[in-house]
Design a protein around this motif. Sequence first.
Motif, PDB file in Angstrom:
ATOM      1  N   LEU A  39      22.846  38.632  37.371  1.00  0.00           N
ATOM      2  CA  LEU A  39      24.216  38.227  37.025  1.00  0.00           C
ATOM      3  C   LEU A  39      24.395  36.710  37.039  1.00  0.00           C
ATOM      4  CD1 LEU A  39      26.498  40.880  38.752  1.00  0.00           C
ATOM      5  CD2 LEU A  39      26.308  40.405  36.315  1.00  0.00           C
ATOM      6  N   VAL A  40      23.683  36.038  37.960  1.00  0.00           N
ATOM      7  CA  VAL A  40      23.869  34.588  38.064  1.00  0.00           C
ATOM      8  C   VAL A  40      23.532  33.911  36.732  1.00  0.00           C
ATOM      9  CG1 VAL A  40      23.112  32.497  39.261  1.00  0.00           C
ATOM     10  CG2 VAL A  40      23.386  34.627  40.531  1.00  0.00           C
ATOM     11  N   THR A  41      22.379  34.294  36.164  1.00  0.00           N
ATOM     12  CA  THR A  41      21.986  33.708  34.880  1.00  0.00           C
ATOM     13  C   THR A  41      22.976  34.094  33.792  1.00  0.00           C
ATOM     14  OG1 THR A  41      19.738  34.099  35.612  1.00  0.00           O
ATOM     15  CG2 THR A  41      20.008  33.407  33.337  1.00  0.00           C
ATOM     16  N   LEU A  42      23.366  35.355  33.784  1.00  0.00           N
ATOM     17  CA  LEU A  42      24.320  35.805  32.768  1.00  0.00           C
ATOM     18  C   LEU A  42      25.625  35.017  32.871  1.00  0.00           C
ATOM     19  CD1 LEU A  42      23.995  39.704  32.719  1.00  0.00           C
ATOM     20  CD2 LEU A  42      23.403  38.127  30.889  1.00  0.00           C
ATOM     21  N   TYR A  43      26.132  34.878  34.095  1.00  0.00           N
ATOM     22  CA  TYR A  43      27.401  34.176  34.292  1.00  0.00           C
ATOM     23  C   TYR A  43      27.324  32.719  33.834  1.00  0.00           C
ATOM     24  CZ  TYR A  43      29.394  37.999  37.060  1.00  0.00           C
ATOM     25  OH  TYR A  43      29.900  39.200  37.474  1.00  0.00           O
ATOM     26  N   ASN A  44      26.174  32.092  34.101  1.00  0.00           N
ATOM     27  CA  ASN A  44      26.053  30.682  33.732  1.00  0.00           C
ATOM     28  C   ASN A  44      26.054  30.476  32.222  1.00  0.00           C
ATOM     29  OD1 ASN A  44      26.049  29.609  36.271  1.00  0.00           O
ATOM     30  ND2 ASN A  44      23.833  29.829  36.528  1.00  0.00           N
ATOM     31  N   ASN A  45      25.598  31.473  31.491  1.00  0.00           N
ATOM     32  CA  ASN A  45      25.401  31.276  30.050  1.00  0.00           C
ATOM     33  C   ASN A  45      26.368  32.024  29.151  1.00  0.00           C
ATOM     34  OD1 ASN A  45      23.122  29.649  30.490  1.00  0.00           O
ATOM     35  ND2 ASN A  45      21.888  31.472  30.866  1.00  0.00           N
ATOM     36  N   MET A  46      26.989  33.075  29.647  1.00  0.00           N
ATOM     37  CA  MET A  46      27.661  33.963  28.698  1.00  0.00           C
ATOM     38  C   MET A  46      28.908  33.374  28.051  1.00  0.00           C
ATOM     39  SD  MET A  46      28.978  37.030  31.072  1.00  0.00           S
ATOM     40  CE  MET A  46      30.630  37.198  31.649  1.00  0.00           C
ATOM     41  N   GLY A  47      29.474  32.338  28.626  1.00  0.00           N
ATOM     42  CA  GLY A  47      30.654  31.712  28.005  1.00  0.00           C
ATOM     43  C   GLY A  47      30.299  30.588  27.054  1.00  0.00           C
ATOM     44  N   GLY A  48      29.002  30.412  26.769  1.00  0.00           N
ATOM     45  CA  GLY A  48      28.600  29.338  25.864  1.00  0.00           C
ATOM     46  C   GLY A  48      28.922  27.974  26.455  1.00  0.00           C
ATOM     47  N   ASP A  49      29.301  27.045  25.615  1.00  0.00           N
ATOM     48  CA  ASP A  49      29.555  25.676  26.062  1.00  0.00           C
ATOM     49  C   ASP A  49      31.042  25.382  26.232  1.00  0.00           C
ATOM     50  OD1 ASP A  49      26.889  25.077  26.105  1.00  0.00           O
ATOM     51  OD2 ASP A  49      26.838  24.331  24.052  1.00  0.00           O
ATOM     52  N   TYR A  50      31.844  26.423  26.349  1.00  0.00           N
ATOM     53  CA  TYR A  50      33.283  26.181  26.423  1.00  0.00           C
ATOM     54  C   TYR A  50      33.889  26.749  27.711  1.00  0.00           C
ATOM     55  CZ  TYR A  50      32.496  24.896  21.628  1.00  0.00           C
ATOM     56  OH  TYR A  50      32.014  24.283  20.506  1.00  0.00           O
ATOM     57  N   ALA A  51      34.956  26.122  28.137  1.00  0.00           N
ATOM     58  CA  ALA A  51      35.697  26.578  29.321  1.00  0.00           C
ATOM     59  C   ALA A  51      36.929  27.337  28.845  1.00  0.00           C
ATOM     60  CB  ALA A  51      36.103  25.380  30.169  1.00  0.00           C
ATOM     61  N   TYR A  52      37.211  28.454  29.508  1.00  0.00           N
ATOM     62  CA  TYR A  52      38.274  29.361  29.054  1.00  0.00           C
ATOM     63  C   TYR A  52      39.403  29.419  30.091  1.00  0.00           C
ATOM     64  CZ  TYR A  52      40.398  33.839  27.653  1.00  0.00           C
ATOM     65  OH  TYR A  52      41.271  34.813  27.265  1.00  0.00           O
ATOM     66  N   ASN A  53      40.597  29.650  29.593  1.00  0.00           N
ATOM     67  CA  ASN A  53      41.770  29.709  30.470  1.00  0.00           C
ATOM     68  C   ASN A  53      41.655  30.850  31.493  1.00  0.00           C
ATOM     69  OD1 ASN A  53      44.514  30.279  31.426  1.00  0.00           O
ATOM     70  ND2 ASN A  53      45.113  28.745  29.912  1.00  0.00           N
ATOM     71  N   LEU A  54      41.833  30.514  32.761  1.00  0.00           N
ATOM     72  CA  LEU A  54      41.619  31.486  33.836  1.00  0.00           C
ATOM     73  C   LEU A  54      42.822  32.383  34.106  1.00  0.00           C
ATOM     74  CD1 LEU A  54      39.861  29.092  36.391  1.00  0.00           C
ATOM     75  CD2 LEU A  54      38.755  30.817  34.968  1.00  0.00           C
ATOM     76  N   GLY A  55      43.944  32.087  33.462  1.00  0.00           N
ATOM     77  CA  GLY A  55      45.149  32.858  33.757  1.00  0.00           C
ATOM     78  C   GLY A  55      45.857  32.277  34.981  1.00  0.00           C
ATOM     79  N   PHE A  56      46.759  33.053  35.566  1.00  0.00           N
ATOM     80  CA  PHE A  56      47.524  32.536  36.713  1.00  0.00           C
ATOM     81  C   PHE A  56      47.906  33.697  37.631  1.00  0.00           C
ATOM     82  CE2 PHE A  56      50.324  33.614  33.280  1.00  0.00           C
ATOM     83  CZ  PHE A  56      51.396  34.248  33.874  1.00  0.00           C
ATOM     84  N   VAL A  57      48.230  33.324  38.848  1.00  0.00           N
ATOM     85  CA  VAL A  57      48.613  34.349  39.823  1.00  0.00           C
ATOM     86  C   VAL A  57      50.135  34.379  39.921  1.00  0.00           C
ATOM     87  CG1 VAL A  57      48.496  35.048  42.253  1.00  0.00           C
ATOM     88  CG2 VAL A  57      46.483  34.087  41.132  1.00  0.00           C
ATOM     89  N   GLU A  58      50.685  35.572  39.794  1.00  0.00           N
ATOM     90  CA  GLU A  58      52.140  35.713  39.894  1.00  0.00           C
ATOM     91  C   GLU A  58      52.439  37.017  40.629  1.00  0.00           C
ATOM     92  OE1 GLU A  58      55.291  34.470  36.694  1.00  0.00           O
ATOM     93  OE2 GLU A  58      54.717  36.542  36.346  1.00  0.00           O
ATOM     94  N   ASN A  59      53.344  36.977  41.565  1.00  0.00           N
ATOM     95  CA  ASN A  59      53.685  38.149  42.367  1.00  0.00           C
ATOM     96  C   ASN A  59      52.441  38.807  42.977  1.00  0.00           C
ATOM     97  OD1 ASN A  59      56.339  37.771  41.581  1.00  0.00           O
ATOM     98  ND2 ASN A  59      56.071  39.065  39.764  1.00  0.00           N
ATOM     99  N   GLY A  60      51.512  37.970  43.386  1.00  0.00           N
ATOM    100  CA  GLY A  60      50.306  38.488  44.014  1.00  0.00           C
ATOM    101  C   GLY A  60      49.330  39.160  43.080  1.00  0.00           C
ATOM    102  N   LYS A  61      49.546  38.991  41.777  1.00  0.00           N
ATOM    103  CA  LYS A  61      48.653  39.620  40.793  1.00  0.00           C
ATOM    104  C   LYS A  61      48.072  38.559  39.890  1.00  0.00           C
ATOM    105  CE  LYS A  61      49.729  44.314  39.370  1.00  0.00           C
ATOM    106  NZ  LYS A  61      50.400  45.098  38.351  1.00  0.00           N
ATOM    107  N   LEU A  62      46.795  38.761  39.508  1.00  0.00           N
ATOM    108  CA  LEU A  62      46.198  37.852  38.528  1.00  0.00           C
ATOM    109  C   LEU A  62      46.694  38.255  37.141  1.00  0.00           C
ATOM    110  CD1 LEU A  62      44.189  35.588  37.821  1.00  0.00           C
ATOM    111  CD2 LEU A  62      42.409  37.334  37.658  1.00  0.00           C
ATOM    112  N   GLN A  63      47.296  37.305  36.439  1.00  0.00           N
ATOM    113  CA  GLN A  63      47.863  37.587  35.120  1.00  0.00           C
ATOM    114  C   GLN A  63      47.026  36.916  34.030  1.00  0.00           C
ATOM    115  OE1 GLN A  63      50.593  39.444  34.927  1.00  0.00           O
ATOM    116  NE2 GLN A  63      51.290  39.397  37.044  1.00  0.00           N
ATOM    117  N   GLY A  64      46.888  37.592  32.921  1.00  0.00           N
ATOM    118  CA  GLY A  64      46.250  36.963  31.763  1.00  0.00           C
ATOM    119  C   GLY A  64      47.265  36.113  31.004  1.00  0.00           C
TER     120      GLY A  64
END
Lengths: 335, 212
Positions: free
Chosen positions: A216-241
């Motif tokens: 998984l470590v290798t997969l995680y490092n590479n699977m998003g390509g060269d771009y950073a993606y929006n992580l979403g936000f936490v609201e009411n104790g829940k992770l929201q997209g």
Amino acid sequence: MIRDDLVGYLVGALDASEHDELKQRLDSDENLRQQLKLVDRGLQPLRWDAGTQEPPADLAARTCDLIDRHVEDNKVERASGGAMSAAGREEWADRNRNWTMADFVVAAGVCLAAACLFFPALSSSRHHQRMVACQNKLRDVGLALTDYSMSDRQGMFPVIPAKGKMGVAGMYAPTLMDGGFVDNADVFYCPAKSNNTIVLKIPKVNEVLSAEPEDLVTLYNNMGGDYAYNLGFVENGKLQGVRNRNRRFYPILADEPLELLADSVVTGHGRGQNLFFEDGHVEFVMTRTRPKSKSDDLFLNDRGLKQAGLHANDAVLGTSSVRPVPVGWQVPSSQ
Amino acid sequence: MTTTIAKLTTSKCNVIEQTGEQLLLRYRETGDRDLFARIVQMYEHELYNYLHRYMGNAEMAEDAFQATFFQVHLKCDQFESGRKLRPWLYAIATNQAIDAQRRNKRHRMASLDQSNQKNDDEMGKLIDLLVSAEPDPVDVVDAGDNQQWVRDEISSLPDHLRSVVGLVYFQGLKYREAAEALSIPVGTVKSRLHAAVLKLNQAWHASHVQRN
């Protein structure tokens, strides 16, 4: 999706086999026929524009003339180019015989000066080319994300789960590939990055879900390509997209930061990064503060962490392996 | 070339039965200008209409039309036998239109989702929108104004939706052909057409139903 095929059925965009298959379903499904009627109503506005524009009478002739002139010009250039080189060869040889050392020194000086002027410009031009190529790729990926959000019932971009094997920022790339929103994995790689000669494979979602922990470590490092993606936000104790609201300065994707400086980041383009915003425009930004915001950091949340935002306007972009919430984060059971 | 076009009317019987693909392949082999003129004539009406609708301007459409066939002449070696000519032509025409808009700096920074600005909270779907009890567009709007209204709305669509509407709805390309012309997956063409139709309907509801 069937609703898209209903539009295609009405406008004749389906292949013969798809058309026949849908027709059979329509014959036996009353509910589907009702949906077809509604879609047919939806096409009404387009039918209002039934008129066509007549092209100017001489457009075809002028177009052919243009091609003719080009062909003739090429013939003349080739003919005159050949004659000149034949005539010039002897003269050039005579001149060479009369060259002195001083002539060579002056010529070398001129060449050196020209090189000093030319190479920085060439380097700058290449940098600019790579920047434009990267912006085009970022826009392509961004448009695929937009297409994804348009096909989602809630208008959401790919939502990173709070836990599980897909719970990292890079999950957006396999999601787009698996959903058929991107054909060619090459778009996930920025041409300005040093490792861009090695095109890494974007894994399938199933490959990630069934991967062994050590892989998984290798997969995680590479699977998003060269771009950073929006992580979403936490609201009411829940992770929201993130829902696509077409905001002008809300970032969805950016060049992957290689190093965080005090007020900016270093990416494959040097200081600064390209950003894809929710409304579809791409912009190069030098600082890491979100445009039109007072101090919203593009890569850290309001607590200064590489994690999901603390509220809906706290946009945070994470590189491929970043988790929006820490491992073991508890989703409140009451929510 | 005016003479070439004139000659075509007399020699038409020699080439008229050939498909665009056959004509282009023969033009590539022989360089026969009459064959090229025939291809231009064959696709003149539909390509000009596509470009005119896409660019919303007759002059720019003419320029892009000429640039398209100039590229066809230059790149005919790259056309693979067995492929369909229409998607290939539309791919070139779309690229030329985009380039022309960039050069002329008239390209608006059209948002990807303009009509959503009016309806931020819910993306909605076409069927959801139409299943509401509001009156049918045909019943409400004066037919005389309709054409201009829909042209304005189409021209305000973002590029990626406008090109799909142009190719699939107005030019009658199959989903697969439009996908080939735009170098995007077939599923994306489908969802973009659906999104464009949805936007037109949202705009219609906003401007007509609510007003009425």
